[in-house]
Design a protein around this motif. Structure first.
Motif, PDB file in Angstrom:
ATOM      1  N   MET A 152       0.847  -1.175   0.000  1.00  0.00           N
ATOM      2  CA  MET A 152       0.000   0.000   0.000  1.00  0.00           C
ATOM      3  C   MET A 152       0.889   1.233   0.000  1.00  0.00           C
ATOM      4  N   ALA A 153       0.384   2.284  -0.547  1.00  0.00           N
ATOM      5  CA  ALA A 153       1.126   3.543  -0.625  1.00  0.00           C
ATOM      6  C   ALA A 153       1.327   4.125   0.770  1.00  0.00           C
ATOM      7  N   ASP A 154       2.487   4.739   0.962  1.00  0.00           N
ATOM      8  CA  ASP A 154       2.809   5.394   2.223  1.00  0.00           C
ATOM      9  C   ASP A 154       2.494   6.880   2.092  1.00  0.00           C
ATOM     10  N   GLN A 155       1.758   7.443   3.050  1.00  0.00           N
ATOM     11  CA  GLN A 155       1.339   8.845   2.966  1.00  0.00           C
ATOM     12  C   GLN A 155       2.538   9.787   2.904  1.00  0.00           C
ATOM     13  N   GLY A 156       3.622   9.484   3.631  1.00  0.00           N
ATOM     14  CA  GLY A 156       4.808  10.341   3.598  1.00  0.00           C
ATOM     15  C   GLY A 156       5.460  10.353   2.219  1.00  0.00           C
ATOM     16  N   ASN A 157       5.491   9.202   1.561  1.00  0.00           N
ATOM     17  CA  ASN A 157       6.053   9.110   0.222  1.00  0.00           C
ATOM     18  C   ASN A 157       5.200   9.902  -0.762  1.00  0.00           C
ATOM     19  N   ILE A 158       3.901   9.805  -0.644  1.00  0.00           N
ATOM     20  CA  ILE A 158       2.991  10.569  -1.503  1.00  0.00           C
ATOM     21  C   ILE A 158       3.210  12.066  -1.276  1.00  0.00           C
ATOM     22  N   ARG A 204     -10.193  -1.428   0.491  1.00  0.00           N
ATOM     23  CA  ARG A 204     -10.869  -2.598   1.046  1.00  0.00           C
ATOM     24  C   ARG A 204     -10.721  -3.803   0.126  1.00  0.00           C
ATOM     25  N   PHE A 205     -10.769  -4.992   0.734  1.00  0.00           N
ATOM     26  CA  PHE A 205     -10.870  -6.218  -0.051  1.00  0.00           C
ATOM     27  C   PHE A 205     -12.300  -6.388  -0.563  1.00  0.00           C
ATOM     28  N   GLY A 206     -13.279  -5.997   0.228  1.00  0.00           N
ATOM     29  CA  GLY A 206     -14.682  -6.175  -0.127  1.00  0.00           C
ATOM     30  C   GLY A 206     -15.260  -7.402   0.551  1.00  0.00           C
ATOM     31  N   ARG A 207     -16.521  -7.675   0.287  1.00  0.00           N
ATOM     32  CA  ARG A 207     -17.196  -8.835   0.881  1.00  0.00           C
ATOM     33  C   ARG A 207     -16.770 -10.115   0.177  1.00  0.00           C
ATOM     34  N   PHE A 212      -8.630  -4.220  -5.102  1.00  0.00           N
ATOM     35  CA  PHE A 212      -7.407  -4.931  -5.435  1.00  0.00           C
ATOM     36  C   PHE A 212      -7.612  -5.763  -6.698  1.00  0.00           C
ATOM     37  N   GLY A 213      -6.546  -6.301  -7.252  1.00  0.00           N
ATOM     38  CA  GLY A 213      -6.600  -7.036  -8.510  1.00  0.00           C
ATOM     39  C   GLY A 213      -6.870  -8.512  -8.342  1.00  0.00           C
ATOM     40  N   GLY A 214      -7.832  -8.862  -7.515  1.00  0.00           N
ATOM     41  CA  GLY A 214      -8.160 -10.262  -7.290  1.00  0.00           C
ATOM     42  C   GLY A 214      -9.643 -10.439  -7.093  1.00  0.00           C
TER      43      GLY A 214
END
Length: 121
Positions: free
Chosen positions: A1-7, A34-37, A47-49
């Motif tokens: 996941m993206a890091d807020q400090g890096n962004i 979220r992954f979702g239900r 996500f890509g799944g």
């Protein structure tokens, strides 16, 4: 996941008004990933799944397969435990051969167990 400090550092070269807008957008996106239900056949929300249900073989240690709909070879499987399903369980899983563009190949020491999986590919 993206890091807020890096962004934040990547946005530092933008004018203040643009940086403020983009910071708000990224804070919103990162907070609500979220992954979702876990519903069989449903894609993940962010996500890509997607989610797949299966039943382990009746004979422990016997290979069973799970068809997937990616059209490419998945690379990750995470067992999930849907909290709205009474008696949902996690069981030991073993990859019996590498996944391919159509199926995932597993075995388990648990017989005839209903399982839910998140698969990414």
């Amino acid at each position: 996941m993206a890091d807020q400090g890096n962004i934040e550092s990547m946005l530092s070269g933008l004018p203040d008004d643009q940086r403020r807008i983009f910071r708000a957008i990224f804070e919103y996106l990162i907070r609500d990933i979220r992954f979702g239900r876990a519903v069989d056949g449903d894609p993940s929300k962010n996500f890509g799944g997607g989610f797949f249900s299966a039943t382990t073989d009746a004979t422990p240690g016997t290979e069973f397969t799970i068809p997937h709909s990616f059209g490419r070879t998945p690379y990750l499987l995470i067992p999930v435990l849907p909290l709205d399903t009474v008696n949902a369980t996690l069981v030991p899983l073993t990859v019996t051969r590498a996944a391919d563009s159509n199926r995932i190949y597993l075995s388990s020491t648990s017989a005839s167990a209903s399982i839910m999986l998140y698969v990414e590919g």
